[in-house]
Design a protein around this motif. Structure first.
Motif, PDB file in Angstrom:
ATOM      1  N   ASP A  98      26.209 -28.467  11.936  1.00  0.00           N
ATOM      2  CA  ASP A  98      27.405 -27.627  11.830  1.00  0.00           C
ATOM      3  C   ASP A  98      27.061 -26.168  12.113  1.00  0.00           C
ATOM      4  OD1 ASP A  98      28.765 -29.870  11.195  1.00  0.00           O
ATOM      5  OD2 ASP A  98      28.813 -29.506   9.019  1.00  0.00           O
ATOM      6  N   GLN A  99      25.957 -25.718  11.537  1.00  0.00           N
ATOM      7  CA  GLN A  99      25.550 -24.323  11.771  1.00  0.00           C
ATOM      8  C   GLN A  99      25.266 -24.086  13.254  1.00  0.00           C
ATOM      9  OE1 GLN A  99      22.242 -23.884   9.168  1.00  0.00           O
ATOM     10  NE2 GLN A  99      23.522 -23.579   7.355  1.00  0.00           N
ATOM     11  N   LEU A 100      24.638 -25.062  13.859  1.00  0.00           N
ATOM     12  CA  LEU A 100      24.337 -24.917  15.282  1.00  0.00           C
ATOM     13  C   LEU A 100      25.614 -24.796  16.100  1.00  0.00           C
ATOM     14  CD1 LEU A 100      21.343 -27.330  15.933  1.00  0.00           C
ATOM     15  CD2 LEU A 100      21.468 -24.915  16.546  1.00  0.00           C
ATOM     16  N   GLU A 101      26.612 -25.571  15.726  1.00  0.00           N
ATOM     17  CA  GLU A 101      27.867 -25.489  16.469  1.00  0.00           C
ATOM     18  C   GLU A 101      28.461 -24.084  16.391  1.00  0.00           C
ATOM     19  OE1 GLU A 101      30.605 -28.873  15.727  1.00  0.00           O
ATOM     20  OE2 GLU A 101      28.833 -30.019  16.360  1.00  0.00           O
ATOM     21  N   HIS A 102      28.405 -23.492  15.189  1.00  0.00           N
ATOM     22  CA  HIS A 102      28.899 -22.120  15.037  1.00  0.00           C
ATOM     23  C   HIS A 102      28.114 -21.152  15.889  1.00  0.00           C
ATOM     24  CE1 HIS A 102      31.882 -22.834  12.095  1.00  0.00           C
ATOM     25  NE2 HIS A 102      31.049 -23.398  11.233  1.00  0.00           N
ATOM     26  N   LEU A 103      26.801 -21.296  15.881  1.00  0.00           N
ATOM     27  CA  LEU A 103      25.953 -20.377  16.650  1.00  0.00           C
ATOM     28  C   LEU A 103      26.247 -20.504  18.148  1.00  0.00           C
ATOM     29  CD1 LEU A 103      22.559 -20.811  14.743  1.00  0.00           C
ATOM     30  CD2 LEU A 103      23.982 -18.749  14.810  1.00  0.00           C
ATOM     31  N   LEU A 104      26.432 -21.726  18.599  1.00  0.00           N
ATOM     32  CA  LEU A 104      26.708 -21.932  20.030  1.00  0.00           C
ATOM     33  C   LEU A 104      28.032 -21.266  20.416  1.00  0.00           C
ATOM     34  CD1 LEU A 104      25.695 -25.614  20.929  1.00  0.00           C
ATOM     35  CD2 LEU A 104      24.585 -23.494  21.619  1.00  0.00           C
ATOM     36  N   GLU A 105      29.004 -21.335  19.484  1.00  0.00           N
ATOM     37  CA  GLU A 105      30.306 -20.728  19.786  1.00  0.00           C
ATOM     38  C   GLU A 105      30.197 -19.218  19.963  1.00  0.00           C
ATOM     39  OE1 GLU A 105      32.870 -22.064  16.672  1.00  0.00           O
ATOM     40  OE2 GLU A 105      32.871 -24.114  17.480  1.00  0.00           O
ATOM     41  N   LYS A 106      29.208 -18.623  19.328  1.00  0.00           N
ATOM     42  CA  LYS A 106      29.051 -17.164  19.430  1.00  0.00           C
ATOM     43  C   LYS A 106      28.500 -16.725  20.786  1.00  0.00           C
ATOM     44  CE  LYS A 106      28.043 -16.143  14.593  1.00  0.00           C
ATOM     45  NZ  LYS A 106      26.955 -15.632  13.764  1.00  0.00           N
ATOM     46  N   SER A 117      19.707 -12.914  23.195  1.00  0.00           N
ATOM     47  CA  SER A 117      18.322 -13.352  23.040  1.00  0.00           C
ATOM     48  C   SER A 117      18.029 -13.677  21.569  1.00  0.00           C
ATOM     49  CB  SER A 117      17.406 -12.261  23.583  1.00  0.00           C
ATOM     50  OG  SER A 117      16.136 -12.410  23.059  1.00  0.00           O
ATOM     51  N   ALA A 118      18.529 -12.807  20.659  1.00  0.00           N
ATOM     52  CA  ALA A 118      18.315 -13.052  19.227  1.00  0.00           C
ATOM     53  C   ALA A 118      19.039 -14.322  18.795  1.00  0.00           C
ATOM     54  CB  ALA A 118      18.815 -11.866  18.414  1.00  0.00           C
ATOM     55  N   LEU A 119      20.239 -14.523  19.368  1.00  0.00           N
ATOM     56  CA  LEU A 119      21.031 -15.696  19.033  1.00  0.00           C
ATOM     57  C   LEU A 119      20.325 -16.982  19.491  1.00  0.00           C
ATOM     58  CD1 LEU A 119      23.727 -15.910  17.621  1.00  0.00           C
ATOM     59  CD2 LEU A 119      24.863 -15.791  19.837  1.00  0.00           C
ATOM     60  N   LEU A 120      19.749 -16.910  20.692  1.00  0.00           N
ATOM     61  CA  LEU A 120      19.026 -18.087  21.213  1.00  0.00           C
ATOM     62  C   LEU A 120      17.849 -18.443  20.302  1.00  0.00           C
ATOM     63  CD1 LEU A 120      19.030 -17.430  25.070  1.00  0.00           C
ATOM     64  CD2 LEU A 120      20.241 -19.229  23.831  1.00  0.00           C
ATOM     65  N   THR A 121      17.158 -17.395  19.855  1.00  0.00           N
ATOM     66  CA  THR A 121      16.015 -17.650  18.973  1.00  0.00           C
ATOM     67  C   THR A 121      16.476 -18.283  17.667  1.00  0.00           C
ATOM     68  OG1 THR A 121      14.970 -15.717  19.911  1.00  0.00           O
ATOM     69  CG2 THR A 121      13.988 -16.575  17.902  1.00  0.00           C
ATOM     70  N   GLN A 122      17.605 -17.794  17.167  1.00  0.00           N
ATOM     71  CA  GLN A 122      18.156 -18.359  15.929  1.00  0.00           C
ATOM     72  C   GLN A 122      18.508 -19.843  16.124  1.00  0.00           C
ATOM     73  OE1 GLN A 122      21.355 -15.709  14.859  1.00  0.00           O
ATOM     74  NE2 GLN A 122      21.281 -16.420  12.739  1.00  0.00           N
ATOM     75  N   ILE A 123      19.125 -20.124  17.274  1.00  0.00           N
ATOM     76  CA  ILE A 123      19.490 -21.517  17.580  1.00  0.00           C
ATOM     77  C   ILE A 123      18.224 -22.374  17.621  1.00  0.00           C
ATOM     78  CG2 ILE A 123      20.393 -23.029  19.393  1.00  0.00           C
ATOM     79  CD1 ILE A 123      22.395 -20.788  20.061  1.00  0.00           C
ATOM     80  N   PHE A 124      17.204 -21.818  18.272  1.00  0.00           N
ATOM     81  CA  PHE A 124      15.938 -22.543  18.377  1.00  0.00           C
ATOM     82  C   PHE A 124      15.379 -22.887  16.986  1.00  0.00           C
ATOM     83  CE2 PHE A 124      11.241 -21.996  18.396  1.00  0.00           C
ATOM     84  CZ  PHE A 124      10.922 -23.203  19.007  1.00  0.00           C
ATOM     85  N   PHE A 125      15.376 -21.904  16.069  1.00  0.00           N
ATOM     86  CA  PHE A 125      14.844 -22.170  14.724  1.00  0.00           C
ATOM     87  C   PHE A 125      15.644 -23.267  14.026  1.00  0.00           C
ATOM     88  CE2 PHE A 125      12.930 -17.696  14.637  1.00  0.00           C
ATOM     89  CZ  PHE A 125      11.676 -18.204  14.957  1.00  0.00           C
ATOM     90  N   ARG A 126      16.962 -23.230  14.182  1.00  0.00           N
ATOM     91  CA  ARG A 126      17.784 -24.279  13.570  1.00  0.00           C
ATOM     92  C   ARG A 126      17.438 -25.654  14.134  1.00  0.00           C
ATOM     93  NH1 ARG A 126      18.936 -22.634   9.587  1.00  0.00           N
ATOM     94  NH2 ARG A 126      20.370 -20.943   9.085  1.00  0.00           N
ATOM     95  N   VAL A 127      17.270 -25.696  15.456  1.00  0.00           N
ATOM     96  CA  VAL A 127      16.941 -26.984  16.098  1.00  0.00           C
ATOM     97  C   VAL A 127      15.618 -27.502  15.553  1.00  0.00           C
ATOM     98  CG1 VAL A 127      16.331 -28.113  18.267  1.00  0.00           C
ATOM     99  CG2 VAL A 127      18.239 -26.499  18.202  1.00  0.00           C
ATOM    100  N   GLN A 128      14.680 -26.567  15.389  1.00  0.00           N
ATOM    101  CA  GLN A 128      13.362 -26.975  14.874  1.00  0.00           C
ATOM    102  C   GLN A 128      13.446 -27.598  13.486  1.00  0.00           C
ATOM    103  OE1 GLN A 128      10.558 -23.728  15.050  1.00  0.00           O
ATOM    104  NE2 GLN A 128       9.343 -24.988  16.450  1.00  0.00           N
ATOM    105  N   LEU A 129      14.405 -27.098  12.687  1.00  0.00           N
ATOM    106  CA  LEU A 129      14.498 -27.583  11.304  1.00  0.00           C
ATOM    107  C   LEU A 129      15.174 -28.949  11.175  1.00  0.00           C
ATOM    108  CD1 LEU A 129      15.395 -24.291   9.393  1.00  0.00           C
ATOM    109  CD2 LEU A 129      13.243 -25.573   9.344  1.00  0.00           C
ATOM    110  N   LEU A 130      15.859 -29.371  12.228  1.00  0.00           N
ATOM    111  CA  LEU A 130      16.537 -30.673  12.142  1.00  0.00           C
ATOM    112  C   LEU A 130      15.514 -31.804  12.073  1.00  0.00           C
ATOM    113  CD1 LEU A 130      19.240 -30.351  14.963  1.00  0.00           C
ATOM    114  CD2 LEU A 130      19.623 -30.190  12.498  1.00  0.00           C
ATOM    115  N   THR A 131      15.792 -32.809  11.259  1.00  0.00           N
ATOM    116  CA  THR A 131      14.996 -34.040  11.373  1.00  0.00           C
ATOM    117  C   THR A 131      15.967 -35.203  11.258  1.00  0.00           C
ATOM    118  OG1 THR A 131      14.606 -33.918   9.015  1.00  0.00           O
ATOM    119  CG2 THR A 131      12.753 -33.356  10.421  1.00  0.00           C
ATOM    120  N   PHE A 132      15.882 -36.097  12.200  1.00  0.00           N
ATOM    121  CA  PHE A 132      16.786 -37.247  12.188  1.00  0.00           C
ATOM    122  C   PHE A 132      16.104 -38.503  11.668  1.00  0.00           C
ATOM    123  CE2 PHE A 132      18.467 -34.443  15.474  1.00  0.00           C
ATOM    124  CZ  PHE A 132      19.722 -34.234  14.935  1.00  0.00           C
TER     125      PHE A 132
END
Ligand code: ATP
Ligand code: MG
Length: 534
Positions: A135-143, A161-176
């Motif tokens: 959900d957080q990633l979806e919000h970040l992408l919308e920005k 650039s800062a937003l992309l890095t933030q998205i990257f950190f969120r992606v890293q934290l996901l575990t399926f």
């Protein structure tokens, strides 16, 4: 030329075949016997474990964990999402190397779409952490500003650039999905089991040995395989008295002596403990010295100055040897306690009559070792000549979530051990014929002819096998000439000949195949006769 079938063993794996497997079995039963006399019991941990266990124990920075493990998702449905996540992370790395950020954004959008689709289809349950991460990633992408595919590599502003890095950190934290790995070594598993079964309540120290296959995706070569076998042992709990280190080493040396392994060389060292006044201080000294000479070092060593300077000492590069010889030695930087421990280990080895050589450059490839480290080499192995590596790892059990626990152990490379034994035998038997492939050994070949004789032959085979003899009983009738030829091909020592005469008289004919000597005897005497003359 031999015709190759459609299927072959995977690169780096191999079939162990008779008669060589007999040697493997003998080596393994000797290990069980010798380790048993030292009070060790066998543990058989599973062959796959959570990837996280090895990442913790072996160390995320080591080659083993970063690129050599065979890992997979425990749940294949979620595994696809894990792979998409990995792909997105890759795309971010590429963007950092100046690729179009659009690939990264697209990969993340696709990942989120896949998560939603799968959830809607009710195929997979995603845990609440990952759900809120998505959900957080979806919000970040919308920005992010709408992405324009018609523009070649858009310039990225600071905000994006800062937003992309933030998205990257969120992606890293996901575990399926939980990831699992085929074990690259077994010490981590043994420590996991020690904790899981509360072995700290067993009489200390707990002494365990294991044998079995390990898996590492390395470059295959002589003595280096992707599935290989180790025989190892661990002593956990109790004290770290140097007598334990010495006894563990004595046990390996006793085992090797029992196998008559040739050219055995034991090297020992102490790598101190992880504290500023001990190994950490030394590593800084070493790093400073390496920086001074870095222009004369190869690329690998230069990289290691930052990541793991101790490993430079491991270098096999010819032109680095003279430089390494001038580097500060760890022995001069050990703290008082580690120095004392090391001195006592040496004295204890001497009391046991175990010959050793000190090698201040000996460091172990795995992160968790401390104080005593050792390596044993044998002959006939070329550059992969280490048959055993071991050492003390007092912090490992605690690192894995258990109580503070002393630990020491070793792992023997069984493939290399066998290779060395085979080389020595080849040398000793030069000129002599080697046993043909497929031969498993046969004491008695039963040559029978006629329906009545078959019944006698079946009964005879049972009696001889009960007496522990290796017996070959042909399933179909053969002319005697053919039967004897077959016996010869199998390398049988004796042929038991059962024809009409023998069945009628109860006097059986036994023929020694080496020289053709033939004797008649009562049925009941055959087993004893063959056993005595074997
Ligand atoms: P090496 O320096 O030879 O790569 P290592 O430090 O990776 O060894 P350990 O992890 O300590 O080895 O494993 C102990 C023993 O297992 C080694 O001494 C070796 O005999 C054996 N071994 C390790 N990797 C392999 C392999 N890929 N194939 C066969 N044997 C191996
Ligand atoms: Mg290795």
């Amino acid at each position: 030329m031999a015709q190759k079938g459609k299927f072959q063993a995977i690169k780096g794996t191999r079939d162990l075949l008779p008669p060589e497997t007999e040697l493997w079995n003998w080596v393994e039963s000797t290990a069980r016997e010798v380790f048993g006399t030292f009070g060790f019991g066998e543990i058989r941990p599973p062959i796959f474990e959570p990837t996280e266990l090895f990442a913790r124990a072996v160390g995320g920075e080591t080659d083993i964990v970063s690129k050599e493990m065979y890992s997979f998702a425990e749940n294949p449905d979620l595994g696809l999402l894990e792979e998409m996540r990995g792909y997105a992370i890759n795309m971010f790395d590429l963007y950092k190397e100046n690729a179009d950020p659009g690939f990264f954004i697209l990969a993340v959008s696709n990942l989120l779409a896949a998560v939603n689709l799968r959830e809607r289809a009710g195929e997979v349950g995603i845990d609440s952490n990952s759900r809120s991460g998505c959900d957080q990633l979806e919000h970040l992408l919308e920005k992010l500003p709408p992405y324009d595919w018609s523009r070649p590599s858009p310039t990225i502003g600071e905000n994006e650039s800062a937003l992309l890095t933030q998205i990257f950190f969120r992606v890293q934290l996901l575990t399926f999905s939980d990831r699992v790995s085929l074990r690259p070594e077994a010490t981590a598993s043994v420590c996991r089991a020690y904790i899981e079964h509360n072995m700290n309540q067993w009489p200390a120290p707990v002494k365990l040995y294991y044998l079995g296959p390990m898996f590492r995706r390395e470059r295959p070569q002589k003595g280096r395989y992707r599935q290989f076998y180790q025989i190892g042992a661990e002593v956990l709990g109790g004290t770290d008295a140097p007598g334990i280190d010495a006894e563990v080493i004595e046990m390996v040396m006793t085992f090797f002596a029992k196998l008559d392994l040739q050219g055995v060389q034991l090297e020992i060292n102490s790598i101190g403990h992880n504290a500023p006044e001990c190994r950490r201080g030394y590593v800084e000294k070493l790093r400073a010295a390496l920086v001074e000479v870095k222009d004369n070092l190869g690329e690998d060593s230069r990289k290691r100055i930052e990541t793991n300077p101790l490993r430079v000492l491991d270098s096999k590069l010819e032109h680095e040897q003279a430089i390494i010889a001038t580097l500060p030695k760890i022995g001069d930087s050990l703290c008082g306690e580690c120095k004392g421990h090391y001195a006592e280990v040496k004295r204890q080895l001497e009391m046991r009559g175990v010959a050793y050589r000190e090698n201040w450059r000996l460091v172990r490839g795995l992160d968790y070792y401390m104080r005593t480290t050792f390596e044993i080499t044998a002959q006939g192995l070329g550059s992969q000549n280490a048959v055993c590596g071991g050492g003390r790892y007092d912090g490992l059990v605690e690192l894995l979530g258990g109580p503070p626990t002393k630990g020491i152990g070793f792992a023997i490379g069984e493939d290399r051990l066998i290779l060395s034994l085979l080389e020595a035998r080849k040398e000793a038997a030069s000129g002599e014929e080697r046993p043909a492939s497929g031969r498993v050994g046969c004491d008695v070949y039963i040559a029978w002819l006629g329906a009545k004789a078959q019944a006698t032959a079946i009964a005879a085979a049972r009696k001889l096998r009960e007496a522990g003899l290796r017996v070959e009983l042909p399933a179909v009738e053969q002319k005697f000439g053919k039967a004897l030829g077959q016996a010869d091909k199998l390398g049988a020592k004796y042929a038991l000949i059962l024809g009409e005469d023998e069945v009628a008289s109860g006097q059986w004919t036994v023929k020694r195949l080496a020289d053709g000597l033939q004797e008649k005897m009562a049925a009941g005497e055959v087993a004893e006769y063959v056993k005595q003359k074997k």
